[in-house]
Each structure stands twice: as C-alpha cells, then as structure tokens.
Write a protein that holds these residues in place. Sequence first.
Motif, PDB file in Angstrom:
ATOM      1  N   TRP A 237       0.831  -1.158   0.144  1.00 17.94           N
ATOM      2  CA  TRP A 237      -0.350  -0.323  -0.278  1.00 17.94           C
ATOM      3  C   TRP A 237       0.573   1.359  -0.285  1.00 17.94           C
ATOM      4  CZ3 TRP A 237      -4.992  -0.911  -1.704  1.00 17.94           C
ATOM      5  CH2 TRP A 237      -5.632  -1.681  -0.546  1.00 17.94           C
ATOM      6  N   ASP A 256      -7.914  15.705  -2.130  1.00 21.18           N
ATOM      7  CA  ASP A 256      -7.055  14.455  -2.574  1.00 21.18           C
ATOM      8  C   ASP A 256      -6.929  13.153  -1.387  1.00 21.18           C
ATOM      9  OD1 ASP A 256      -6.587  15.335  -5.153  1.00 21.18           O
ATOM     10  OD2 ASP A 256      -4.765  15.405  -4.544  1.00 21.18           O
ATOM     11  N   LEU A 259     -10.337  11.937  -0.762  1.00 21.86           N
ATOM     12  CA  LEU A 259     -10.312  10.108  -1.704  1.00 21.86           C
ATOM     13  C   LEU A 259     -10.238   9.159  -2.043  1.00 21.86           C
ATOM     14  CD1 LEU A 259     -10.547  12.714  -4.975  1.00 21.86           C
ATOM     15  CD2 LEU A 259     -12.393  11.950  -4.657  1.00 21.86           C
ATOM     16  N   ILE A 260      -8.539   9.460  -1.218  1.00 21.73           N
ATOM     17  CA  ILE A 260      -8.014   8.146  -0.878  1.00 21.73           C
ATOM     18  C   ILE A 260      -8.803   7.249  -0.311  1.00 21.73           C
ATOM     19  CG2 ILE A 260      -5.644   7.354   0.761  1.00 21.73           C
ATOM     20  CD1 ILE A 260      -4.919   7.983  -2.184  1.00 21.73           C
ATOM     21  N   ARG A 261      -8.817   8.345   1.032  1.00 25.60           N
ATOM     22  CA  ARG A 261      -9.530   7.084   2.671  1.00 25.60           C
ATOM     23  C   ARG A 261     -11.483   6.979   1.712  1.00 25.60           C
ATOM     24  NH1 ARG A 261      -9.629  12.502   7.224  1.00 25.60           N
ATOM     25  NH2 ARG A 261     -11.527  11.411   7.293  1.00 25.60           N
ATOM     26  N   PHE A 262     -11.873   7.424   1.099  1.00 21.63           N
ATOM     27  CA  PHE A 262     -13.135   6.639   0.604  1.00 21.63           C
ATOM     28  C   PHE A 262     -12.798   5.447  -0.688  1.00 21.63           C
ATOM     29  CE2 PHE A 262     -16.305   6.518  -2.610  1.00 21.63           C
ATOM     30  CZ  PHE A 262     -17.381   7.044  -2.079  1.00 21.63           C
ATOM     31  N   TYR A 263     -11.472   5.725  -1.187  1.00 24.92           N
ATOM     32  CA  TYR A 263     -11.426   4.681  -2.383  1.00 24.92           C
ATOM     33  C   TYR A 263     -10.926   3.829  -1.485  1.00 24.92           C
ATOM     34  CZ  TYR A 263     -13.379   6.900  -6.057  1.00 24.92           C
ATOM     35  OH  TYR A 263     -14.492   7.595  -6.895  1.00 24.92           O
ATOM     36  N   PHE A 264     -10.131   3.816  -0.226  1.00 24.18           N
ATOM     37  CA  PHE A 264      -8.714   2.701  -0.083  1.00 24.18           C
ATOM     38  C   PHE A 264      -8.827   2.261   1.326  1.00 24.18           C
ATOM     39  CE2 PHE A 264      -6.479   5.037  -3.703  1.00 24.18           C
ATOM     40  CZ  PHE A 264      -6.828   3.534  -4.453  1.00 24.18           C
ATOM     41  N   ASN A 266     -11.014   1.414   3.301  1.00 26.67           N
ATOM     42  CA  ASN A 266     -12.173  -0.152   3.152  1.00 26.67           C
ATOM     43  C   ASN A 266     -11.091  -1.444   3.020  1.00 26.67           C
ATOM     44  OD1 ASN A 266     -14.392   0.534   4.762  1.00 26.67           O
ATOM     45  ND2 ASN A 266     -15.202   0.793   2.773  1.00 26.67           N
ATOM     46  N   LEU A 267     -10.800  -1.138   1.671  1.00 30.74           N
ATOM     47  CA  LEU A 267      -9.449  -2.342   1.336  1.00 30.74           C
ATOM     48  C   LEU A 267      -8.889  -2.851   2.205  1.00 30.74           C
ATOM     49  CD1 LEU A 267     -10.074  -1.328  -2.900  1.00 30.74           C
ATOM     50  CD2 LEU A 267     -10.893  -3.115  -1.930  1.00 30.74           C
TER      51      LEU A 267
END
Length: 282
Positions: A237, A256, A259-264, A266-267
């Motif tokens: 990561w 930014d 957006l990083i937190r939103f997309y990644f 949970n992954l």
Amino acid sequence: MEQRNNLIEMYYTLRLTFDEIKYKVIISTRQLKRIVASLGLYRRRSRGNLFDVATFISKELKVSGQPHGYRWMHTNCLERGLEIDKESVRLIIKCLDPTGVKCRNARKLTRRAYMNNGPNYIWHMDGYDKLKPYEICIHGCIDGFSRNIMWLEADTTNKDPYVIAGYFIDTVREVGGCPRCIRADLGTENGIVRELQVALRDCDGHETNAFLYGTSKCNQRIESWWNILRKECAQFWMDMFQTIKDDGHFSGDFLDVNLIRFYFMNLVHVCFQNILLSINNF
C-alpha cells in the motif's frame, strides 16, 4: 493392509509427526517409516508441479506478496494446496525477484531475547503511522506470549483516546477478560485505556503494575509485529500510494486525502483483517 496404508498417507499429508501417526494407526515407528518410504512419501522433496508453483509465486510477487520472504511464500503455497519444499520456493523467488532477495538480505537483524510468563500476561499496543500521510491510521495490540493479534484496525485516527479505548473494550468483551498488564508508549491516546485497565485489575485486587509506560523502540513485541505487517502487505500500500503521488494524482490537500480514504480505507482494513485471520489461525 490397504486401508492402513491409506490412513498413513492421509495423516502424513496432513503433516502429522511420526509419533502422532503411530498412536493413531497402532504401529511401531520403525515399521511406519518403512511404509512411508514404500509409499513414496517425502516431506522435504517437491511433490507439486514446479510450473504451477512458479506461476503462483509470480502472481504473488506482482501484488501484495512482493515483500514476502521464502518462508512466508512457502506457507502461502501450502495454504493453496501446492506441496513443495522451502528450498525450491527459495530458489524460485531468487530467480524471479533477485532485487527483493538482495534487499531482504541487507536488512537482517539480530533478535533479542524476550521473556513472558504466559498467555494474557502482557499485551503490547501501539499505533502504526506509515500510511498516516494519506490519513489512514493503524492501531494494533498483540499478546506477548502467544503472539496472538488482539486487534488490528485501520481508521481515520489512532490518536483519539476514545477510539483506542473502544478497541480495548471490544477486545476485552470478546475474549472475556483483560490482561494482567498492558505495555504502551507515553502517548496521550493511551490515557483512557490505562484508567480502564487499572480499574479492571483493581476489581480483582491486582492493580499493581497493571499498565506500563515506555518508549516505542522498547515495546518489543508490537514493534516486531509492525515489521511483519510491513512485509506482509503494508509495503504494497505504501508503494501504491507513493506511485499515485509521484504521478501527480495526490497533492495532499483536503479533497485528495478524502478521496484516498473513500476508495482505499475499506480495502486496507479488509486486507489487514485477512492477515489477522490467517496469522492467528496458523
């Protein structure tokens, strides 16, 4: 006779020792070894398809398995049903990823001795900030004796004492008790956990040394675990986010970061939970 041999082959494939097998089949060790040899069963020889193993390792090296050493990779092969010895895995990795092998050899450390009286005698907890520039904060706790991971969480903060206290209370409720002692650094985020731990131990009349403060570098068990976590998936990561940053897609501003937190987020959290499940069940 055939049924006995089938049982021996099954137990041997399940990686039981000779002592365990002979008591299940009721047979002497000497005769058991002769039967195992006649069946062509060898633990130290590769019985899997080298091409399949090399294909699997090649795929792992392209994703989160890139920082893995040959021991971790050998375990992953066995979990996927690929029977192969460690030496073959080591040679395959050396051929496929010579740069990674060289980097791992350069970071060899001498391990210090660690002493612990038993399970739940002391828990070590700490935060991990390698992904903090992207507002993904990690916090974990490990049992010093068994190395069982008590919790491993990825969230927007690991400095809020109420969040850390929530991890602690959830774990105490899940395992049905608290440790004799907790080891942590001097951060203010550990204040509420300290009060809770002292209160829980005081109920049993064991409030003395219920919580120990010290520097992070001396918190040996959890610091060692962070090293394992980085090899297992955190480095993957870190490299991914650094690539996004180098390509000019991450400036560090409010949009930014979110957006990083939103997309990644949970992954990353699911990835850590899978590692937690795999290690605690190993």
